[in-house]
Design a protein around this motif. Structure first.
Motif, mmCIF file in Angstrom:
data_model
loop_
_atom_site.group_PDB
_atom_site.id
_atom_site.type_symbol
_atom_site.label_atom_id
_atom_site.label_comp_id
_atom_site.label_asym_id
_atom_site.label_seq_id
_atom_site.Cartn_x
_atom_site.Cartn_y
_atom_site.Cartn_z
ATOM 1 N N PHE A 1 0.803 -1.151 0.129
ATOM 2 C CA PHE A 1 0.088 -0.003 0.076
ATOM 3 C C PHE A 1 0.877 1.261 -0.157
ATOM 4 C CE2 PHE A 1 -1.985 3.295 2.351
ATOM 5 C CZ PHE A 1 -3.503 3.558 1.532
ATOM 6 N N VAL A 2 1.898 1.122 0.717
ATOM 7 C CA VAL A 2 3.027 2.459 0.945
ATOM 8 C C VAL A 2 3.632 2.609 -0.383
ATOM 9 C CG1 VAL A 2 4.899 3.326 2.141
ATOM 10 C CG2 VAL A 2 3.135 2.367 3.416
ATOM 11 N N PHE A 3 3.897 1.387 -0.984
ATOM 12 C CA PHE A 3 4.658 1.648 -2.343
ATOM 13 C C PHE A 3 3.566 2.185 -3.296
ATOM 14 C CE2 PHE A 3 5.204 -0.391 -6.750
ATOM 15 C CZ PHE A 3 6.358 0.422 -6.864
ATOM 16 N N LEU A 4 2.371 1.888 -3.432
ATOM 17 C CA LEU A 4 1.547 2.138 -4.487
ATOM 18 C C LEU A 4 0.971 3.699 -4.177
ATOM 19 C CD1 LEU A 4 -0.882 -0.802 -4.412
ATOM 20 C CD2 LEU A 4 0.653 -0.089 -6.400
ATOM 21 N N VAL A 5 0.886 4.109 -3.181
ATOM 22 C CA VAL A 5 0.745 5.617 -2.819
ATOM 23 C C VAL A 5 1.942 6.459 -2.949
ATOM 24 C CG1 VAL A 5 0.112 7.276 -0.917
ATOM 25 C CG2 VAL A 5 -1.259 5.060 -0.978
ATOM 26 N N THR A 6 3.081 5.966 -2.780
ATOM 27 C CA THR A 6 4.282 6.867 -3.115
ATOM 28 C C THR A 6 4.515 6.703 -4.658
ATOM 29 O OG1 THR A 6 5.629 4.881 -2.737
ATOM 30 C CG2 THR A 6 5.377 6.599 -0.984
ATOM 31 N N GLU A 7 4.065 5.953 -5.308
ATOM 32 C CA GLU A 7 4.387 5.701 -6.518
ATOM 33 C C GLU A 7 3.284 6.640 -7.559
ATOM 34 O OE1 GLU A 7 6.159 4.826 -10.517
ATOM 35 O OE2 GLU A 7 6.722 4.788 -8.315
ATOM 36 N N TRP A 8 2.091 6.622 -7.019
ATOM 37 C CA TRP A 8 1.102 7.386 -7.456
ATOM 38 C C TRP A 8 1.374 8.819 -7.219
ATOM 39 C CZ3 TRP A 8 -2.509 10.497 -5.032
ATOM 40 C CH2 TRP A 8 -3.616 11.242 -5.791
ATOM 41 N N LEU A 9 1.916 9.183 -6.168
ATOM 42 C CA LEU A 9 2.178 10.828 -5.816
ATOM 43 C C LEU A 9 3.323 11.078 -6.678
ATOM 44 C CD1 LEU A 9 1.845 10.882 -1.906
ATOM 45 C CD2 LEU A 9 0.574 12.053 -3.785
ATOM 46 N N ARG A 10 4.462 10.088 -6.838
ATOM 47 C CA ARG A 10 5.536 10.486 -7.636
ATOM 48 C C ARG A 10 5.202 10.716 -8.981
ATOM 49 N NH1 ARG A 10 9.120 8.537 -11.357
ATOM 50 N NH2 ARG A 10 7.845 6.468 -11.448
ATOM 51 N N ARG A 11 4.174 9.941 -9.533
ATOM 52 C CA ARG A 11 3.766 10.277 -11.018
ATOM 53 C C ARG A 11 2.900 11.262 -11.319
ATOM 54 N NH1 ARG A 11 3.521 4.346 -13.951
ATOM 55 N NH2 ARG A 11 5.153 3.511 -13.062
ATOM 56 N N THR A 12 1.971 11.372 -10.226
ATOM 57 C CA THR A 12 0.813 12.707 -10.612
ATOM 58 C C THR A 12 0.850 13.699 -9.488
ATOM 59 O OG1 THR A 12 -0.774 11.427 -9.127
ATOM 60 C CG2 THR A 12 -0.473 10.675 -11.473
ATOM 61 N N GLY A 13 1.896 13.590 -8.619
ATOM 62 C CA GLY A 13 1.827 14.753 -7.611
ATOM 63 C C GLY A 13 1.968 16.051 -8.083
ATOM 64 N N TYR A 14 2.741 16.278 -9.132
ATOM 65 C CA TYR A 14 2.773 17.998 -9.595
ATOM 66 C C TYR A 14 1.440 18.300 -10.431
ATOM 67 C CZ TYR A 14 4.502 22.262 -11.859
ATOM 68 O OH TYR A 14 4.537 23.358 -12.021
ATOM 69 N N GLN A 15 1.002 17.381 -11.207
ATOM 70 C CA GLN A 15 -0.209 17.675 -11.858
ATOM 71 C C GLN A 15 -1.524 17.894 -10.867
ATOM 72 O OE1 GLN A 15 -0.024 14.761 -14.795
ATOM 73 N NE2 GLN A 15 -1.994 13.802 -14.114
#
Length: 163
Positions: A56-70
């Motif tokens: 779960f932590v990996f999925l959330v951090t990966e999602w934030l890494r990919r879409t955090g700026y936009q």
């Protein structure tokens, strides 16, 4: 799942929050629910709970890494590659190509060039206000030639839309 969507839309309507605002309000609550479920699972199977927690932590951090700026305005800002073609000619034509700005064009740092090509989806919903804002922004850019193609989000520019 449909009930969640209905409730989310109603909350957005009542509070005036956008999807990002709703997410920022709901995220701590969702994390609390996940943490509680993992704690209960850890009572019966600590290894499975640890594995699911890390996943779960990996999925959330990966999602934030990919879409955090936009989505939230932080993280790695997408950049423009240097597309200048080196040749022996004394004159060069530099094309700058962009697309899918979805009414977020004012945040872009568009490089200089001779021709600017926007390959579609410059609005989110195709409203007249979004089109006018995009047109004004295009007018501020220094490119000598500008080519704009309408995308599927720019539906109001399609003649058949009005017929």
């Amino acid at each position: 799942m449909a009930l969640i969507v209905v409730v989310a839309r109603k909350i957005m309507q009542i509070t005036g929050l956008g999807l990002t605002g709703l997410f920022l309000c709901a995220a701590p609550m969702a994390l609390g629910v996940v943490a509680s479920m993992l704690w209960l699972l850890s009572l019966y199977s600590p290894k499975v709970a640890l594995f699911l927690g890390l996943a779960f932590v990996f999925l959330v951090t990966e999602w934030l890494r990919r879409t955090g700026y936009q989505n939230f305005g932080f993280g790695r800002k997408p950049g423009m590659p240097d597309l200048t073609i080196m040749c022996d000619a004394k004159q060069r034509v530099r094309f700058v190509c962009i697309s899918d700005t979805h009414n977020d064009h004012s945040r872009l740092e568009v490089p200089d060039g001779d021709v600017l090509l926007h390959a579609g989806d410059f609005t989110k919903n195709g409203t007249e206000k979004e089109i006018k804002a995009f047109n004004e922004w295009m007018g501020t850019l220094p490119h000598k030639h500008k080519i704009v193609c309408a995308g599927n989000h720019d539906i109001t520019l399609d003649k058949e839309y009005y017929e």
